[in-house]
Design an enzyme around this catalytic site. Sequence first.
Site, PDB file in Angstrom:
ATOM      1  N   SER A  44      54.403 -10.660 -35.588  1.00 47.46           N
ATOM      2  CA  SER A  44      53.598 -11.772 -36.119  1.00 47.46           C
ATOM      3  C   SER A  44      54.049 -12.181 -37.517  1.00 47.46           C
ATOM      4  O   SER A  44      54.272 -11.346 -38.387  1.00 47.46           O
ATOM      5  CB  SER A  44      52.124 -11.370 -36.168  1.00 47.46           C
ATOM      6  OG  SER A  44      51.395 -12.350 -36.879  1.00 47.46           O
TER       7      SER A  44
ATOM      8  N   LYS B 106      42.495 -13.321 -27.463  1.00 48.19           N
ATOM      9  CA  LYS B 106      41.716 -14.480 -27.923  1.00 48.19           C
ATOM     10  C   LYS B 106      40.433 -14.694 -27.111  1.00 48.19           C
ATOM     11  O   LYS B 106      39.447 -15.170 -27.645  1.00 48.19           O
ATOM     12  CB  LYS B 106      42.577 -15.749 -27.857  1.00 48.19           C
ATOM     13  CG  LYS B 106      43.697 -15.777 -28.891  1.00 48.19           C
ATOM     14  CD  LYS B 106      44.429 -17.103 -28.860  1.00 48.19           C
ATOM     15  CE  LYS B 106      45.585 -17.119 -29.832  1.00 48.19           C
ATOM     16  NZ  LYS B 106      46.189 -18.449 -29.986  1.00 48.19           N
TER      17      LYS B 106
ATOM     18  N   ASP C  81      43.728 -23.520 -33.428  1.00 49.07           N
ATOM     19  CA  ASP C  81      44.991 -23.957 -32.816  1.00 49.07           C
ATOM     20  C   ASP C  81      45.003 -25.474 -32.596  1.00 49.07           C
ATOM     21  O   ASP C  81      46.015 -26.140 -32.853  1.00 49.07           O
ATOM     22  CB  ASP C  81      45.216 -23.248 -31.474  1.00 49.07           C
ATOM     23  CG  ASP C  81      45.610 -21.789 -31.666  1.00 49.07           C
ATOM     24  OD1 ASP C  81      46.264 -21.473 -32.677  1.00 49.07           O
ATOM     25  OD2 ASP C  81      45.261 -20.965 -30.800  1.00 49.07           O
TER      26      ASP C  81
ATOM     27  N   GLY D 119      49.553 -23.512 -19.584  1.00 49.80           N
ATOM     28  CA  GLY D 119      49.208 -22.135 -19.963  1.00 49.80           C
ATOM     29  C   GLY D 119      48.257 -22.111 -21.141  1.00 49.80           C
ATOM     30  O   GLY D 119      47.534 -23.088 -21.398  1.00 49.80           O
TER      31      GLY D 119
ATOM     32  N   GLY E  51      57.222 -26.541 -33.772  1.00 45.86           N
ATOM     33  CA  GLY E  51      56.139 -25.592 -33.558  1.00 45.86           C
ATOM     34  C   GLY E  51      55.798 -24.748 -34.775  1.00 45.86           C
ATOM     35  O   GLY E  51      54.681 -24.232 -34.886  1.00 45.86           O
TER      36      GLY E  51
HETATM   37  P1  ATR Z   1      51.242 -19.695 -22.890  1.00 46.82           P
HETATM   38  O1  ATR Z   1      49.958 -18.973 -22.760  1.00 46.82           O
HETATM   39  O2  ATR Z   1      52.059 -19.293 -24.080  1.00 46.82           O
HETATM   40  O3  ATR Z   1      51.118 -21.176 -22.789  1.00 46.82           O
HETATM   41  P2  ATR Z   1      51.856 -19.113 -20.124  1.00 46.82           P
HETATM   42  O4  ATR Z   1      50.408 -19.068 -19.840  1.00 46.82           O
HETATM   43  O5  ATR Z   1      52.700 -18.051 -19.597  1.00 46.82           O
HETATM   44  O6  ATR Z   1      52.139 -19.179 -21.680  1.00 46.82           O
HETATM   45  O7  ATR Z   1      52.399 -20.531 -19.656  1.00 46.82           O
HETATM   46  C1  ATR Z   1      53.738 -20.797 -19.656  1.00 46.82           C
HETATM   47  C2  ATR Z   1      53.925 -22.256 -19.240  1.00 46.82           C
HETATM   48  O8  ATR Z   1      55.342 -22.497 -19.116  1.00 46.82           O
HETATM   49  C3  ATR Z   1      53.330 -22.579 -17.883  1.00 46.82           C
HETATM   50  O9  ATR Z   1      52.894 -23.919 -17.880  1.00 46.82           O
HETATM   51  C4  ATR Z   1      54.526 -22.395 -16.959  1.00 46.82           C
HETATM   52  O10 ATR Z   1      54.447 -23.097 -15.737  1.00 46.82           O
HETATM   53  P3  ATR Z   1      53.740 -22.431 -14.445  1.00 46.82           P
HETATM   54  O11 ATR Z   1      52.276 -22.564 -14.660  1.00 46.82           O
HETATM   55  O12 ATR Z   1      54.252 -23.192 -13.308  1.00 46.82           O
HETATM   56  O13 ATR Z   1      54.184 -20.978 -14.427  1.00 46.82           O
HETATM   57  C5  ATR Z   1      55.622 -22.978 -17.822  1.00 46.82           C
HETATM   58  N1  ATR Z   1      56.955 -22.543 -17.389  1.00 46.82           N
HETATM   59  C6  ATR Z   1      57.520 -21.339 -17.571  1.00 46.82           C
HETATM   60  N2  ATR Z   1      58.774 -21.311 -17.062  1.00 46.82           N
HETATM   61  C7  ATR Z   1      58.992 -22.542 -16.522  1.00 46.82           C
HETATM   62  C8  ATR Z   1      60.095 -23.162 -15.834  1.00 46.82           C
HETATM   63  N3  ATR Z   1      61.244 -22.484 -15.603  1.00 46.82           N
HETATM   64  N4  ATR Z   1      59.961 -24.459 -15.462  1.00 46.82           N
HETATM   65  C9  ATR Z   1      58.831 -25.155 -15.690  1.00 46.82           C
HETATM   66  N5  ATR Z   1      57.747 -24.618 -16.336  1.00 46.82           N
HETATM   67  C10 ATR Z   1      57.837 -23.337 -16.740  1.00 46.82           C
END
Ligand code: ATR
Length: 281
Positions: free
Chosen positions: A14, A65, A101, A129, A239
């Site tokens: 972090s 969280k 956030d 996500g 970001g």
């Molecule tokens: P966070 O909590 O950090 O947002 P997460 O909950 O793991 O992380 O979400 C990751 C996001 O990246 C999701 O929207 C995921 O899509 P899926 O819901 O279909 O899994 C997206 N993501 C990860 N790898 C991907 C890929 N190769 N192509 C498109 N979307 C991807």
Amino acid sequence: MKRVAIFGHPVIHSRSPLVHGYWLKQHGIAGEYVRHDVAPDEAEAFFARFAEQGYAGGNVTIPHKEVAFNALAEADPVARALGVANTLWLEDGRLFGANTDAPGFLSNLDATAPGWDANPRVALVLGAGGASRAVLYGFLERGFDKVLLANRTLARAEMLAAHFGSRVVPIGWEGVPSALKEAQVVANTTSLGMKGQPPLDLDLSVLADDAVVADVVYVPLETPLLKAAKVRGLRTVDGLGMLLHQAVPGFARWFGVTPQVDAGLRDLIVAELAAKGQLEA
Ligand code: ATR
């Protein structure tokens, strides 16, 4: 001396202690901001007895969280809407919490791309996500008529859209090219573009010339998406700015001074990313 911490698992990586440490020094405040790893099976008990842990408050990161939110005596409207808290403080021994956030995402856009929401019609959010919720909330709060939510797994986008109401429109990944044609602002909340992940490869040529492209990913600082947007001549928002801006309300709450996200702070974190080899893709 007030002691606060970042609570998560893991928390070793972090950057929050660096951010708050910078402001403590800048304002000559004798406080402390440390990392505190809370094991997942201890999290519920930890936040339930927060007043006994020796902290005035703190930040919460993955994966706590939601557990932290559930332990709150009082939550701010954003935390209530999202069901997750990232900022905690005590009032008369009771645990209060907020979600910074969404405001952090918005403050970063305001600071980096002024006027970006002057005529809020259509926004496009990629990913459904954890990070997506704050971004959706932010766009809705700024009055966008329509927020297109694209996700690889459509069902996840549909679930999230249902939570936020009819202004959020879920679309499949194949709908992204046509969504780009109408979006005034695009935000990536997927892990694509993160160091070690494939890039988020979009055809940005169809975007309007005054569109703004934002990424919540900050390792690398300039993701392939942001690089492509710059080449296309668009305004970009990275970001790291969101990380810095989301920290402001917590510091103000704990230490009584509203700090600035200034160039010195950004330089400090960029130097840290560089030292860890995380600046480049
Ligand atoms: P966070 O909590 O950090 O947002 P997460 O909950 O793991 O992380 O979400 C990751 C996001 O990246 C999701 O929207 C995921 O899509 P899926 O819901 O279909 O899994 C997206 N993501 C990860 N790898 C991907 C890929 N190769 N192509 C498109 N979307 C991807």
